[in-house]
Design an enzyme around this catalytic site. Sequence first.
Site, PDB file in Angstrom:
ATOM      1  N   ARG A 116       0.875  -1.256   0.114  1.00 57.89           N
ATOM      2  CA  ARG A 116      -0.164  -0.089  -0.144  1.00 57.89           C
ATOM      3  C   ARG A 116       0.917   1.188   0.023  1.00 57.89           C
ATOM      4  O   ARG A 116       2.231   1.134   0.199  1.00 57.89           O
ATOM      5  CB  ARG A 116      -1.024   0.034   1.132  1.00 57.89           C
ATOM      6  CG  ARG A 116      -2.306  -0.611   0.958  1.00 57.89           C
ATOM      7  CD  ARG A 116      -3.365   0.202   0.180  1.00 57.89           C
ATOM      8  NE  ARG A 116      -3.300   1.526   0.414  1.00 57.89           N
ATOM      9  CZ  ARG A 116      -3.957   2.115   1.357  1.00 57.89           C
ATOM     10  NH1 ARG A 116      -4.886   1.668   2.158  1.00 57.89           N
ATOM     11  NH2 ARG A 116      -3.901   3.654   0.934  1.00 57.89           N
ATOM     12  N   ASP A 149      -2.903  -1.519   8.682  1.00 59.48           N
ATOM     13  CA  ASP A 149      -2.066  -0.502   8.400  1.00 59.48           C
ATOM     14  C   ASP A 149      -0.714  -0.694   9.102  1.00 59.48           C
ATOM     15  O   ASP A 149       0.295  -0.404   8.502  1.00 59.48           O
ATOM     16  CB  ASP A 149      -2.509   0.888   8.721  1.00 59.48           C
ATOM     17  CG  ASP A 149      -3.765   1.467   7.890  1.00 59.48           C
ATOM     18  OD1 ASP A 149      -3.629   0.991   6.562  1.00 59.48           O
ATOM     19  OD2 ASP A 149      -4.467   2.309   8.400  1.00 59.48           O
ATOM     20  N   ARG A 150      -0.776  -0.964  10.425  1.00 57.03           N
ATOM     21  CA  ARG A 150       0.543  -1.120  11.040  1.00 57.03           C
ATOM     22  C   ARG A 150       0.907  -2.555  11.452  1.00 57.03           C
ATOM     23  O   ARG A 150       0.119  -3.168  12.263  1.00 57.03           O
ATOM     24  CB  ARG A 150       0.601  -0.061  12.229  1.00 57.03           C
ATOM     25  CG  ARG A 150       0.131   1.357  11.709  1.00 57.03           C
ATOM     26  CD  ARG A 150       0.261   2.378  12.671  1.00 57.03           C
ATOM     27  NE  ARG A 150      -0.902   2.120  13.838  1.00 57.03           N
ATOM     28  CZ  ARG A 150      -1.970   2.316  13.492  1.00 57.03           C
ATOM     29  NH1 ARG A 150      -2.333   3.012  12.395  1.00 57.03           N
ATOM     30  NH2 ARG A 150      -2.968   2.214  14.400  1.00 57.03           N
ATOM     31  N   GLU A 275      -2.138  16.063   7.875  1.00 55.74           N
ATOM     32  CA  GLU A 275      -1.258  14.976   7.761  1.00 55.74           C
ATOM     33  C   GLU A 275      -1.187  14.282   6.374  1.00 55.74           C
ATOM     34  O   GLU A 275      -1.821  15.087   5.452  1.00 55.74           O
ATOM     35  CB  GLU A 275      -2.129  13.722   8.631  1.00 55.74           C
ATOM     36  CG  GLU A 275      -3.751  13.196   8.284  1.00 55.74           C
ATOM     37  CD  GLU A 275      -4.023  12.100   9.040  1.00 55.74           C
ATOM     38  OE1 GLU A 275      -3.488  11.920  10.320  1.00 55.74           O
ATOM     39  OE2 GLU A 275      -5.000  11.377   8.624  1.00 55.74           O
ATOM     40  N   GLU A 276      -0.319  13.681   5.903  1.00 57.95           N
ATOM     41  CA  GLU A 276      -0.139  12.907   4.947  1.00 57.95           C
ATOM     42  C   GLU A 276      -0.050  14.015   3.710  1.00 57.95           C
ATOM     43  O   GLU A 276      -0.670  14.228   2.567  1.00 57.95           O
ATOM     44  CB  GLU A 276      -1.315  11.940   4.300  1.00 57.95           C
ATOM     45  CG  GLU A 276      -1.132  10.785   5.290  1.00 57.95           C
ATOM     46  CD  GLU A 276      -2.306   9.659   5.058  1.00 57.95           C
ATOM     47  OE1 GLU A 276      -2.376   8.669   5.427  1.00 57.95           O
ATOM     48  OE2 GLU A 276      -3.316  10.245   4.334  1.00 57.95           O
ATOM     49  N   ASP A 292      -6.912  16.719   5.695  1.00 58.40           N
ATOM     50  CA  ASP A 292      -7.440  17.363   6.916  1.00 58.40           C
ATOM     51  C   ASP A 292      -8.606  15.981   7.243  1.00 58.40           C
ATOM     52  O   ASP A 292      -9.531  15.766   6.405  1.00 58.40           O
ATOM     53  CB  ASP A 292      -8.414  18.504   6.692  1.00 58.40           C
ATOM     54  CG  ASP A 292      -8.883  18.923   8.033  1.00 58.40           C
ATOM     55  OD1 ASP A 292      -9.306  18.016   8.972  1.00 58.40           O
ATOM     56  OD2 ASP A 292      -9.151  20.245   8.547  1.00 58.40           O
ATOM     57  N   ASP A 322     -11.260  16.753  -1.179  1.00 55.72           N
ATOM     58  CA  ASP A 322     -11.228  15.584  -0.383  1.00 55.72           C
ATOM     59  C   ASP A 322     -12.195  14.560  -0.679  1.00 55.72           C
ATOM     60  O   ASP A 322     -13.395  14.860  -1.397  1.00 55.72           O
ATOM     61  CB  ASP A 322     -11.172  15.920   1.184  1.00 55.72           C
ATOM     62  CG  ASP A 322     -10.312  14.999   1.854  1.00 55.72           C
ATOM     63  OD1 ASP A 322     -10.081  13.972   1.602  1.00 55.72           O
ATOM     64  OD2 ASP A 322     -10.030  15.366   2.963  1.00 55.72           O
ATOM     65  N   ARG A 368     -13.600   5.661  -2.440  1.00 58.22           N
ATOM     66  CA  ARG A 368     -12.306   5.935  -3.452  1.00 58.22           C
ATOM     67  C   ARG A 368     -12.403   5.389  -4.659  1.00 58.22           C
ATOM     68  O   ARG A 368     -11.900   4.311  -4.696  1.00 58.22           O
ATOM     69  CB  ARG A 368     -11.378   5.463  -2.393  1.00 58.22           C
ATOM     70  CG  ARG A 368     -11.148   6.406  -1.152  1.00 58.22           C
ATOM     71  CD  ARG A 368     -10.101   5.846  -0.287  1.00 58.22           C
ATOM     72  NE  ARG A 368      -9.737   6.338   1.093  1.00 58.22           N
ATOM     73  CZ  ARG A 368      -8.947   6.083   2.084  1.00 58.22           C
ATOM     74  NH1 ARG A 368      -8.266   4.823   1.913  1.00 58.22           N
ATOM     75  NH2 ARG A 368      -8.910   6.871   3.037  1.00 58.22           N
ATOM     76  N   TYR A 402      -5.043   6.663  -2.711  1.00 63.32           N
ATOM     77  CA  TYR A 402      -4.280   7.783  -2.303  1.00 63.32           C
ATOM     78  C   TYR A 402      -3.554   8.415  -3.596  1.00 63.32           C
ATOM     79  O   TYR A 402      -3.668   7.675  -4.638  1.00 63.32           O
ATOM     80  CB  TYR A 402      -3.120   7.413  -1.459  1.00 63.32           C
ATOM     81  CG  TYR A 402      -3.273   7.294  -0.112  1.00 63.32           C
ATOM     82  CD1 TYR A 402      -4.763   6.968   0.513  1.00 63.32           C
ATOM     83  CD2 TYR A 402      -2.260   7.184   0.963  1.00 63.32           C
ATOM     84  CE1 TYR A 402      -4.846   6.962   1.796  1.00 63.32           C
ATOM     85  CE2 TYR A 402      -2.555   7.172   2.236  1.00 63.32           C
ATOM     86  CZ  TYR A 402      -3.834   6.907   2.741  1.00 63.32           C
ATOM     87  OH  TYR A 402      -4.259   6.856   4.135  1.00 63.32           O
TER      88      TYR A 402
END
Length: 470
Positions: A116, A149-150, A275-276, A292, A322, A368, A402
């Site tokens: 990703r 994600d993590r 962020e990002e 945001d 967004d 998305r 993204y």
Amino acid sequence: MNPNQKIITIGSISLGLVVFNVLLHVVSIIVTVLVLGRGGKNRICNETVVREYNETVRIEKVTQWHNTNVIEYVPYWNEGTYMNNTEAICDVKGFAPFSKDNGIRIGSRGHVFVIREPFVSCSPTECRTFFLTQGSLLNDKHSNGTVKDRSPFRTLMSVEVGQPPNVYQARFEAVAWSATACHDGKKWMTIGVTGPDSKAIAVVHYGGVPTDVVNSWAGDILRTQESSCTCIQGDCYWVMTDGPANRQAQYRIYKANQGRIVGQTDVSLDGGHIEECSCYPNDGKVECVCRDNWTGTNRPVLVISPDLSYRVGYLCAGLPSDTPRGEDAQFIGSCTSPMGNKEYGVKGFGFRQGTDVWMGRTISRTSRSGFEILRVKNGWTQTSKEQVRKQVVVDNLNWSGYSGSFTLPVELSGKDCLVPCFWVEMIRGKPEEKTIWTSSSSIVMCGVNYEVADWSWHDGAILPFDIDKM
């Protein structure tokens, strides 16, 4: 003539032909040696002539074959020189395809990583696609549960732009579940964030060697850009966030030289969220368009000067970029405040073109899917809704994800301005599709001085895979 005489005659003729053939080969070799082996000006086969210039070295490979010169010009960058990156962004009319990796299609039968957050960054001699792996391959049992994600298995790796994220060409960069990377003209700098949510650590690598660290200061998922950082005259800049994704968090700008942090500053944005960030160099400054995830569907804008002073606000344009977002007609833009519905978001980007702005967004307002890029007249400085150009990159029948920005440096493009480029991630698998895994591929586009037709460069993989049917 009796049979024995016939045999002797045929044998003699055959032997004569063999001897004649051998003599022809000998003569051919002698002639070749005499022609190609003569001294003087013609004796330059495979010689290399090097002429030095002030900024770069041009190598001329001169090969002579029978008085026909073939000259190959090989660009070479002096690795002892920093990139400038103080030029302005090129004014462009559209975006043409630069690369497409087709990683998921190839991964149904090839050794391709589950990934990703892919992004692209360029050196003076090449562009590379960076990506966060899940420590597993597509169509393999370890791909189960990679929607997370993590994890301790995630790493930042890279390949030459256009290559799928495969095990044979990928280069390890850092242990990371959040990352950024950029080249200063001498070496690559990468930042990989890893560790537990409350005590994550960002490790800075320069030239492949760990050189510095950033520890979590707020204890709430330290994270960074998921796209290219920005280097200007040897100094490299990036933005980090620590704190909640749906409330007020803390934001910092970092500056490093040769992989060692030489400055940092806190960004104050009360009531807003950053962020990002997708950042790029423009006119000697770093311009960032961010996400945001708390308060608005317009994007935060952060402009960073070399001394780490900054200007922060929101993208002025009267169109939201967004996702999710409301109707364009109902949206009121603002240069200073978050506007629109207060929901989560998605990483995105924008480019300043004078007072205009190119802004990318999903076509769908709620999911998305699809992707388009719009040029809004005076959208960088005013709440304008005037679209002067629109280009579709992924149609709304296909998944996107993204997106982020980078530039082609003048040393690579040969232009006198920085070419604006962007990438679009196309997420497949969970949570939208019936698979055990989540991964993505990407399409990369770069600015050109021509309008480019709408088309859909979507992912195109046929799901589910074999592993999903077990």
